[in-house]
Scaffold this motif. Structure first.
Motif, PDB file in Angstrom:
ATOM      1  N   MET A 295       0.820  -1.215   0.000  1.00  0.00           N
ATOM      2  CA  MET A 295       0.000   0.000   0.000  1.00  0.00           C
ATOM      3  C   MET A 295       0.854   1.265   0.000  1.00  0.00           C
ATOM      4  SD  MET A 295      -3.085  -0.976   2.636  1.00  0.00           S
ATOM      5  CE  MET A 295      -4.111  -2.414   2.394  1.00  0.00           C
ATOM      6  N   GLU A 296       1.640   1.477   1.055  1.00  0.00           N
ATOM      7  CA  GLU A 296       2.403   2.722   1.182  1.00  0.00           C
ATOM      8  C   GLU A 296       3.439   2.874   0.074  1.00  0.00           C
ATOM      9  OE1 GLU A 296       4.099   3.376   5.007  1.00  0.00           O
ATOM     10  OE2 GLU A 296       2.202   3.160   6.081  1.00  0.00           O
ATOM     11  N   CYS A 297       4.226   1.817  -0.140  1.00  0.00           N
ATOM     12  CA  CYS A 297       5.282   1.926  -1.154  1.00  0.00           C
ATOM     13  C   CYS A 297       4.701   1.973  -2.566  1.00  0.00           C
ATOM     14  CB  CYS A 297       6.269   0.778  -1.002  1.00  0.00           C
ATOM     15  SG  CYS A 297       7.378   0.966   0.417  1.00  0.00           S
ATOM     16  N   ARG A 298       3.596   1.290  -2.776  1.00  0.00           N
ATOM     17  CA  ARG A 298       2.924   1.387  -4.076  1.00  0.00           C
ATOM     18  C   ARG A 298       2.520   2.844  -4.352  1.00  0.00           C
ATOM     19  NH1 ARG A 298      -0.156  -2.162  -7.082  1.00  0.00           N
ATOM     20  NH2 ARG A 298      -0.090  -3.689  -5.397  1.00  0.00           N
ATOM     21  N   ALA A 299       1.897   3.474  -3.366  1.00  0.00           N
ATOM     22  CA  ALA A 299       1.461   4.858  -3.531  1.00  0.00           C
ATOM     23  C   ALA A 299       2.651   5.784  -3.758  1.00  0.00           C
ATOM     24  CB  ALA A 299       0.663   5.301  -2.310  1.00  0.00           C
ATOM     25  N   ALA A 300       3.754   5.526  -3.036  1.00  0.00           N
ATOM     26  CA  ALA A 300       4.936   6.378  -3.179  1.00  0.00           C
ATOM     27  C   ALA A 300       5.545   6.247  -4.575  1.00  0.00           C
ATOM     28  CB  ALA A 300       5.967   6.004  -2.116  1.00  0.00           C
ATOM     29  N   PHE A 301       5.641   5.025  -5.090  1.00  0.00           N
ATOM     30  CA  PHE A 301       6.228   4.798  -6.411  1.00  0.00           C
ATOM     31  C   PHE A 301       5.365   5.427  -7.499  1.00  0.00           C
ATOM     32  CE2 PHE A 301       6.635   2.115 -10.260  1.00  0.00           C
ATOM     33  CZ  PHE A 301       7.980   2.324 -10.532  1.00  0.00           C
ATOM     34  N   LEU A 302       4.071   5.179  -7.455  1.00  0.00           N
ATOM     35  CA  LEU A 302       3.185   5.735  -8.477  1.00  0.00           C
ATOM     36  C   LEU A 302       3.094   7.251  -8.355  1.00  0.00           C
ATOM     37  CD1 LEU A 302       0.305   3.074  -8.385  1.00  0.00           C
ATOM     38  CD2 LEU A 302       2.249   3.212  -9.963  1.00  0.00           C
ATOM     39  N   GLY A 303       3.134   7.756  -7.115  1.00  0.00           N
ATOM     40  CA  GLY A 303       3.088   9.197  -6.918  1.00  0.00           C
ATOM     41  C   GLY A 303       4.314   9.916  -7.431  1.00  0.00           C
ATOM     42  N   ALA A 304       5.461   9.191  -7.506  1.00  0.00           N
ATOM     43  CA  ALA A 304       6.697   9.784  -8.002  1.00  0.00           C
ATOM     44  C   ALA A 304       6.847   9.645  -9.511  1.00  0.00           C
ATOM     45  CB  ALA A 304       7.896   9.144  -7.301  1.00  0.00           C
ATOM     46  N   GLY A 305       5.836   9.083 -10.168  1.00  0.00           N
ATOM     47  CA  GLY A 305       5.884   8.990 -11.624  1.00  0.00           C
ATOM     48  C   GLY A 305       5.984   7.585 -12.173  1.00  0.00           C
ATOM     49  N   GLY A 306       6.046   6.561 -11.296  1.00  0.00           N
ATOM     50  CA  GLY A 306       6.090   5.179 -11.778  1.00  0.00           C
ATOM     51  C   GLY A 306       4.787   4.800 -12.463  1.00  0.00           C
ATOM     52  N   LYS A 307       4.847   3.811 -13.352  1.00  0.00           N
ATOM     53  CA  LYS A 307       3.665   3.418 -14.124  1.00  0.00           C
ATOM     54  C   LYS A 307       2.968   2.183 -13.578  1.00  0.00           C
ATOM     55  CE  LYS A 307       4.606   6.761 -16.927  1.00  0.00           C
ATOM     56  NZ  LYS A 307       3.820   8.027 -16.817  1.00  0.00           N
ATOM     57  N   ALA A 308       3.734   1.222 -13.048  1.00  0.00           N
ATOM     58  CA  ALA A 308       3.126  -0.032 -12.580  1.00  0.00           C
ATOM     59  C   ALA A 308       3.935  -0.578 -11.411  1.00  0.00           C
ATOM     60  CB  ALA A 308       3.071  -1.058 -13.706  1.00  0.00           C
ATOM     61  N   PHE A 309       3.221  -0.994 -10.377  1.00  0.00           N
ATOM     62  CA  PHE A 309       3.840  -1.540  -9.169  1.00  0.00           C
ATOM     63  C   PHE A 309       3.164  -2.875  -8.877  1.00  0.00           C
ATOM     64  CE2 PHE A 309       4.124  -2.413  -4.700  1.00  0.00           C
ATOM     65  CZ  PHE A 309       5.293  -1.846  -4.228  1.00  0.00           C
ATOM     66  N   HIS A 310       3.944  -3.941  -8.827  1.00  0.00           N
ATOM     67  CA  HIS A 310       3.407  -5.266  -8.527  1.00  0.00           C
ATOM     68  C   HIS A 310       4.025  -5.768  -7.230  1.00  0.00           C
ATOM     69  CE1 HIS A 310       2.205  -6.438 -12.934  1.00  0.00           C
ATOM     70  NE2 HIS A 310       1.866  -5.188 -12.627  1.00  0.00           N
ATOM     71  N   TYR A 311       3.176  -6.110  -6.268  1.00  0.00           N
ATOM     72  CA  TYR A 311       3.667  -6.756  -5.047  1.00  0.00           C
ATOM     73  C   TYR A 311       3.504  -8.259  -5.193  1.00  0.00           C
ATOM     74  CZ  TYR A 311       3.864  -8.780  -0.453  1.00  0.00           C
ATOM     75  OH  TYR A 311       4.187  -9.606   0.591  1.00  0.00           O
ATOM     76  N   LEU A 312       4.579  -9.011  -4.962  1.00  0.00           N
ATOM     77  CA  LEU A 312       4.546 -10.467  -5.032  1.00  0.00           C
ATOM     78  C   LEU A 312       4.350 -11.021  -3.624  1.00  0.00           C
ATOM     79  CD1 LEU A 312       5.909  -9.580  -7.717  1.00  0.00           C
ATOM     80  CD2 LEU A 312       7.245 -11.694  -7.610  1.00  0.00           C
ATOM     81  N   PRO A 313       3.279 -11.754  -3.371  1.00  0.00           N
ATOM     82  CA  PRO A 313       2.991 -12.232  -2.020  1.00  0.00           C
ATOM     83  C   PRO A 313       4.103 -13.095  -1.448  1.00  0.00           C
ATOM     84  CG  PRO A 313       1.093 -12.534  -3.460  1.00  0.00           C
ATOM     85  CD  PRO A 313       2.242 -12.140  -4.342  1.00  0.00           C
ATOM     86  N   CYS A 314       4.105 -13.198  -0.127  1.00  0.00           N
ATOM     87  CA  CYS A 314       5.053 -14.082   0.549  1.00  0.00           C
ATOM     88  C   CYS A 314       4.711 -15.540   0.231  1.00  0.00           C
ATOM     89  CB  CYS A 314       5.009 -13.847   2.049  1.00  0.00           C
ATOM     90  SG  CYS A 314       5.648 -12.235   2.554  1.00  0.00           S
ATOM     91  N   LEU A 315       5.532 -16.447   0.708  1.00  0.00           N
ATOM     92  CA  LEU A 315       5.346 -17.858   0.388  1.00  0.00           C
ATOM     93  C   LEU A 315       4.054 -18.423   0.985  1.00  0.00           C
ATOM     94  CD1 LEU A 315       9.028 -19.072   0.822  1.00  0.00           C
ATOM     95  CD2 LEU A 315       7.794 -18.681  -1.318  1.00  0.00           C
ATOM     96  N   ASN A 316       3.668 -17.941   2.148  1.00  0.00           N
ATOM     97  CA  ASN A 316       2.394 -18.322   2.762  1.00  0.00           C
ATOM     98  C   ASN A 316       2.173 -19.833   2.745  1.00  0.00           C
ATOM     99  OD1 ASN A 316       1.823 -15.634   3.429  1.00  0.00           O
ATOM    100  ND2 ASN A 316       0.919 -15.245   1.425  1.00  0.00           N
ATOM    101  N   GLU A 317       1.099 -20.287   2.039  1.00  0.00           N
ATOM    102  CA  GLU A 317       0.791 -21.722   2.042  1.00  0.00           C
ATOM    103  C   GLU A 317       1.157 -22.398   0.722  1.00  0.00           C
ATOM    104  OE1 GLU A 317      -2.290 -19.564   2.999  1.00  0.00           O
ATOM    105  OE2 GLU A 317      -0.889 -19.368   4.671  1.00  0.00           O
ATOM    106  N   ARG A 318       2.072 -21.835  -0.033  1.00  0.00           N
ATOM    107  CA  ARG A 318       2.478 -22.464  -1.286  1.00  0.00           C
ATOM    108  C   ARG A 318       2.922 -23.901  -1.015  1.00  0.00           C
ATOM    109  NH1 ARG A 318       3.949 -19.692  -5.961  1.00  0.00           N
ATOM    110  NH2 ARG A 318       5.414 -21.415  -6.339  1.00  0.00           N
TER     111      ARG A 318
END
Length: 361
Positions: A295-318
């Motif tokens: 959330m926070e870093c996505r907003a910061a990247f896009l707010g600074a001019g970035g075009k696309a931000f993808h967060y890759l989930p943790c391993l969790n229950e893979r």
């Protein structure tokens, strides 16, 4: 004050069991200021976490932080809270159940939180009551740090200092370069890229620690770097497209650099269009990954001019991660698994001998 807690009543003929305890950081019981206050107090009172003399730190913690931070943190937790509860607790509990299913019968697999509930002492006492005479503790931190892994070891030692009949005990120190863990991370990235294509940069963000911990000999920074290097090699990713950063800085002192959010903002300003961000230091999604990064870093990247931000989930229950965790656990259990369980006949004979001995006295 008595040194020892009340011991469970000893039962002759009880088959010995192996206990496996997964230990993660912790979480409040609810996304509220009232629940955050005791959780934060326990967390920030740990001298492994805050290495500031108590006489200096105690007034700051109790006079400022615990009066201002709980409400702010509660709002953040509320933004990521699941129907079943805190994401960290939900995923850790699921991992424990899946691990137990893979390891099979004969082992007592449980989970605990270093701060909050269920506590490490409560779960260890449960294992003792279940007849565990051998216990493997698995801190769910891939990279060793005194502020995380060592704190779990401290709590286990403190609990056992009150036991009379001690179990055999083993710890997993770290698994930052474990082949199964590395392979699961790399596979999760490949699967994401197969659907969404590759980014301009892959950013691996690890939890931060004060810079002085590196100078004092903490291996955490080096183990983070090795994890990133191994995953990059598995992906055959050119070094210039892979960045290692550190998040969650607290206070004014210098922490491990580069810092995650400023790095993402700089990338956007430099014309980098898309970043993928993952957090290999966490094996379960939590506040730091879902709110701070996604959330926070996505907003910061896009707010600074970035075009696309993808967060890759943790391993969790893979499935591949649970398989790797099971393999890691079996290796650490080693010859414990070779000890045959006593037969029903042997247990019955042991019980008859104990009964006869009691009658003789």
């Amino acid at each position: 004050m008595a040194r020892f807690w009340t011991e469970p009543q000893h039962k002759h003929g009880t088959p010995p069991r192996i206990g496996v305890l997964l230990a993660n950081l912790g979480t409040p019981e609810a996304p509220s200021a009232a629940a955050l206050r005791p959780y934060l107090k326990q967390f920030l009172s740990d001298p492994r976490v805050v290495e500031i003399p108590r006489v200096v730190w105690w007034p700051i913690l109790n006079g400022i932080i615990l009066n201002t931070r709980p409400a702010k943190s509660a709002a953040k937790y509320a933004s990521i809270w699941m129907d079943e509860g805190s994401p960290l607790k939900v995923h850790t509990q699921r991992q424990s159940r899946l691990l137990a299913a893979r390891l099979g019968d004969g082992l007592e697999v449980s989970w605990a939180m270093r701060y909050g509930a269920p506590s490490i002492p409560d779960q260890l006492n449960g294992m003792r009551a279940a007849g565990c005479d051998r216990i493997l503790v698995v801190p769910m931190y891939p990279q060793f740090s005194a502020s995380t892994t060592a704190s779990v070891m401290d709590e286990v030692a403190h609990c056992l200092s009150r036991w009379r009949n001690l179990p055999e005990l083993r710890f997993v120190r770290s698994f930052h370069d474990d082949p199964g863990y590395i392979a699961a991370l790399a596979r999760s990235v490949r699967e994401h890229w197969a659907t969404h294509g590759q980014p301009d940069r892959l950013v691996m963000s690890f939890h931060g620690t004060p810079r002085r911990t590196l100078d004092l000999g903490d291996p955490y920074h080096c183990e983070c770097r090795k994890t990133a290097r191994l995953v990059g090699e598995a992906l055959e990713l050119p070094a210039e497209r892979l960045l290692v950063t550190f998040q969650s800085r607290f206070g004014k002192a210098e922490w491990l650099q580069p810092y995650t959010q400023p790095t993402l903002e700089a990338l956007a300003r430099d014309g980098v269009g898309r970043v993928d961000v993952m957090c290999p230091g966490f094996v379960a999604d939590c506040l730091e990954t879902l709110e701070e990064i996604a959330m926070e870093c996505r907003a910061a990247f896009l707010g600074a001019g970035g075009k696309a931000f993808h967060y890759l989930p943790c391993l969790n229950e893979r499935e591949d991660w649970i398989a790797a965790l099971a393999d890691l656990t079996r290796r650490q259990l080693g010859h414990w698994l070779d000890r045959p369980a006593p037969s029903d006949e042997a247990l019955a004979a042991s019980q008859r001998r104990a009964t006869a001995l009691g009658a003789a006295h």
